[in-house]
Design a protein around this motif. Structure first.
Motif, PDB file in Angstrom:
ATOM      1  N   LEU A 228      32.954  42.325  43.923  1.00  0.00           N
ATOM      2  CA  LEU A 228      33.246  41.593  42.578  1.00  0.00           C
ATOM      3  C   LEU A 228      32.389  42.565  41.310  1.00  0.00           C
ATOM      4  O   LEU A 228      33.083  42.700  40.317  1.00  0.00           O
ATOM      5  CB  LEU A 228      33.228  40.193  42.536  1.00  0.00           C
ATOM      6  CG  LEU A 228      33.989  39.357  43.406  1.00  0.00           C
ATOM      7  CD1 LEU A 228      33.519  37.741  43.271  1.00  0.00           C
ATOM      8  CD2 LEU A 228      35.383  39.357  42.712  1.00  0.00           C
ATOM      9  N   ALA A 243      38.463  36.188  39.826  1.00  0.00           N
ATOM     10  CA  ALA A 243      37.971  35.970  41.097  1.00  0.00           C
ATOM     11  C   ALA A 243      38.558  34.846  42.030  1.00  0.00           C
ATOM     12  O   ALA A 243      38.777  33.674  41.235  1.00  0.00           O
ATOM     13  CB  ALA A 243      36.539  35.645  41.297  1.00  0.00           C
ATOM     14  N   ILE A 255      29.581  33.750  42.512  1.00  0.00           N
ATOM     15  CA  ILE A 255      30.542  34.511  42.148  1.00  0.00           C
ATOM     16  C   ILE A 255      30.690  34.535  40.643  1.00  0.00           C
ATOM     17  O   ILE A 255      30.835  35.605  40.200  1.00  0.00           O
ATOM     18  CB  ILE A 255      31.890  33.696  42.784  1.00  0.00           C
ATOM     19  CG1 ILE A 255      32.072  33.737  44.229  1.00  0.00           C
ATOM     20  CG2 ILE A 255      33.080  34.335  41.953  1.00  0.00           C
ATOM     21  CD1 ILE A 255      33.015  32.798  44.821  1.00  0.00           C
ATOM     22  N   VAL A 260      32.582  37.972  36.495  1.00  0.00           N
ATOM     23  CA  VAL A 260      33.782  37.898  36.398  1.00  0.00           C
ATOM     24  C   VAL A 260      34.248  36.766  35.094  1.00  0.00           C
ATOM     25  O   VAL A 260      33.378  35.915  34.853  1.00  0.00           O
ATOM     26  CB  VAL A 260      34.643  37.309  37.380  1.00  0.00           C
ATOM     27  CG1 VAL A 260      34.374  38.125  38.825  1.00  0.00           C
ATOM     28  CG2 VAL A 260      34.270  36.025  37.992  1.00  0.00           C
TER      29      VAL A 260
END
Length: 289
Positions: A228, A243, A255, A260
């Protein structure tokens, strides 16, 4: 973020259908048998566990279909964080109507508050990053507008409402088209000037192909956090990065830290646990004394 209420026309048919399902062919024979027609009562909606409230207008609608004379006064409006024991709303009116509308109202309120609470858990995990939590089309059939409203009540945002919102090219579209380039070119030829195009990619090599063609957004599916980070660097702001794939409150923080723009999760609408909310009787005579 301002939480705009849903227009009644968007939920009244859904609530009407649900209440008719409960009333069956003879109505509420228990309440009709036990409670005098002229008896009045007051009830409170009370949180039994911590969470975020969503669906009070829908609950009000259920009660008022049972009896138009019922009133619901919100103490903790939609979007509010509540603690166990906290009163969410006070409801007063004909006792029969209160009992008749109770289950339908609670079914909607507990479910939608569960969606809002699940969303809030991801929003909290992503706090301090630019990532926004968004839902998907993995919704309960017939309840999409309501569940997506609940996501907003929990601090999240909405992905597509339907297939006609935007073009999202997924793996099966690519397989049927033959390759990514063909799928995207066909999509561009078909799309109107206001229609955005997003492509799902599983690998950085696929992402490189998509970026060379040019699209509005890329869905980075089931990538590792390192992938990512590389995908965000490769994209360099040329497309929105999203994502997705088995994201939980435990994994969302890491994450989100990859940079993102969006994190999408289907479970917040299709698998969130209902928030436990009770409807408790208020003894008005005892309170007056």
């Amino acid at each position: 973020m301002t939480l705009n209420p849903l227009l009644p026309i968007m939920y009244e048919p859904i609530v009407r259908t649900a209440l008719l399902e409960d009333l069956g062919r003879a109505g509420d024979i228990t309440a009709d048998a036990i409670v005098p027609a002229d008896q009045q009562a007051a009830l409170v909606l009370r949180a039994r566990q911590p969470g975020v409230v969503a669906g009070l207008d829908i609950a009000r609608c259920a009660f008022q279909f049972a009896s138009p004379a019922i009133t619901l006064r919100a103490e903790r409006p939609d979007g509010s964080v509540v603690a166990p024991g906290e009163i969410i709303a006070t409801i007063e009116g004909p006792a029969r109507g209160l009992l008749t509308g109770e289950r339908t109202a609670l079914n909607f309120l507990c479910h939608l508050s569960g969606v809002a609470t699940a969303t809030a858990s991801l929003v909290s995990a992503a706090k301090g990053t630019k990532a926004q939590i968004v839902c998907t089309r993995k919704t309960t059939p017939g309840l999409r507008a309501l569940e997506k409203y609940a996501v907003r009540a929990g601090g999240g945002g909405n992905h597509r409402f339907g297939l006609d919102d935007a073009i999202l090219i997924k793996d099966n579209h690519i397989a049927l088209a033959g390759d990514i380039s063909t799928a995207v070119q066909r999509a561009k030829a078909h799309a109107g000037h206001l229609v955005k195009i997003e492509v799902e990619v599983d690998t950085l090599a696929q992402l490189e192909q998509v970026l060379a063609i040019g699209v509005d957004a890329v869905l980075l599916d089931n990538m590792s956090n390192e992938e990512l980070r590389q995908a965000v660097a490769m994209t360099g702001g040329r497309a929105i990065t999203e994502a997705s794939g088995r994201i939980t409150a435990a994994t969302a923080k890491a994450i989100a830290a990859t940079g993102v723009d969006l994190i999408s999760a289907g479970w917040i609408t299709h698998s969130s646990a209902a928030l436990d909310i009770g409807l408790d009787y208020l003894d008005l005579k005892r309170q007056a004394a």
